[in-house]
Design a protein around this motif. Sequence first.
Motif, PDB file in Angstrom:
ATOM      1  N   VAL A  74       0.828  -1.205   0.000  1.00 37.11           N
ATOM      2  CA  VAL A  74       0.000   0.000   0.000  1.00 37.11           C
ATOM      3  C   VAL A  74       0.862   1.254   0.000  1.00 37.11           C
ATOM      4  O   VAL A  74       0.550   2.235  -0.676  1.00 37.11           O
ATOM      5  CB  VAL A  74      -0.954  -0.006   1.211  1.00 37.11           C
ATOM      6  N   ALA A  75       1.966   1.230   0.721  1.00 36.49           N
ATOM      7  CA  ALA A  75       2.829   2.411   0.798  1.00 36.49           C
ATOM      8  C   ALA A  75       3.403   2.774  -0.567  1.00 36.49           C
ATOM      9  O   ALA A  75       3.559   3.952  -0.902  1.00 36.49           O
ATOM     10  CB  ALA A  75       3.956   2.166   1.799  1.00 36.49           C
ATOM     11  N   LYS A  76       3.722   1.743  -1.367  1.00 35.69           N
ATOM     12  CA  LYS A  76       4.289   1.984  -2.702  1.00 35.69           C
ATOM     13  C   LYS A  76       3.201   2.076  -3.762  1.00 35.69           C
ATOM     14  O   LYS A  76       3.504   2.388  -4.919  1.00 35.69           O
ATOM     15  CB  LYS A  76       5.264   0.864  -3.063  1.00 35.69           C
ATOM     16  N   ASN A  77       1.953   1.776  -3.364  1.00 38.06           N
ATOM     17  CA  ASN A  77       0.841   1.752  -4.330  1.00 38.06           C
ATOM     18  C   ASN A  77       1.144   0.795  -5.479  1.00 38.06           C
ATOM     19  O   ASN A  77       1.006   1.140  -6.677  1.00 38.06           O
ATOM     20  CB  ASN A  77       0.551   3.153  -4.868  1.00 38.06           C
ATOM     21  N   SER A  78       1.573  -0.404  -5.129  1.00 40.88           N
ATOM     22  CA  SER A  78       1.937  -1.382  -6.136  1.00 40.88           C
ATOM     23  C   SER A  78       1.428  -2.765  -5.737  1.00 40.88           C
ATOM     24  O   SER A  78       1.192  -3.039  -4.551  1.00 40.88           O
ATOM     25  CB  SER A  78       3.450  -1.427  -6.324  1.00 40.88           C
ATOM     26  N   ILE A  79       1.239  -3.601  -6.724  1.00 41.16           N
ATOM     27  CA  ILE A  79       0.963  -5.011  -6.466  1.00 41.16           C
ATOM     28  C   ILE A  79       1.932  -5.850  -7.288  1.00 41.16           C
ATOM     29  O   ILE A  79       2.384  -5.426  -8.354  1.00 41.16           O
ATOM     30  CB  ILE A  79      -0.483  -5.427  -6.806  1.00 41.16           C
ATOM     31  N   ASP A  80       2.277  -6.992  -6.759  1.00 35.89           N
ATOM     32  CA  ASP A  80       3.178  -7.910  -7.422  1.00 35.89           C
ATOM     33  C   ASP A  80       2.459  -9.219  -7.719  1.00 35.89           C
ATOM     34  O   ASP A  80       1.481  -9.585  -7.056  1.00 35.89           O
ATOM     35  CB  ASP A  80       4.393  -8.204  -6.539  1.00 35.89           C
TER      36      ASP A  80
END
Length: 118
Positions: A74-80
Motif C-alpha cells: 500500500v505504501a508503494k501503491n503497487s501489487i506484485d
Amino acid sequence: QVQLVESGGDLVQPGGSLRLSCLASGISFSIYTMAWYRQAPGKQRELVGRITSGGGSTNYADSVNGRFTISRDVAKNSIDLQMNSLKPEDTAVYYCNAKRLVWGEDYWGQGTQVTVSS
C-alpha cells in the motif's frame, strides 16, 4: 490521470520463476479491487488472480492456484505477481487491472510479455 504500469515480463525456462510488478498512479490501491489478467495469442483475456480492496482476500484461477501469489504494498501503491513453477501454457501478455465497479471505474495497464520456453 490514472496510470497502471506493469514491469517484470521476460523469457523464462519451464519450471522457473518470475515476479511481475504493477505501479499505480492517480488512484489508491487500498480502495480498489486489484487483479492480474493474461491473454495468450488467439485466446480471450482471463483472470489470473485478484486481491480485494481491503487486502484481506485473494483468489486465483485454478490453472495457477498454488503456483502464483499476489501481494500488495500500500505504501508503494503497487501489487506484485510472484509466479513459480512456470509452464509453457503460462505464456501470455499479463495485465494489471484496478476496479471499483460501484463507481464505474475499470482501469488497465499496457501489459507485459511473459514467455515460458526452453
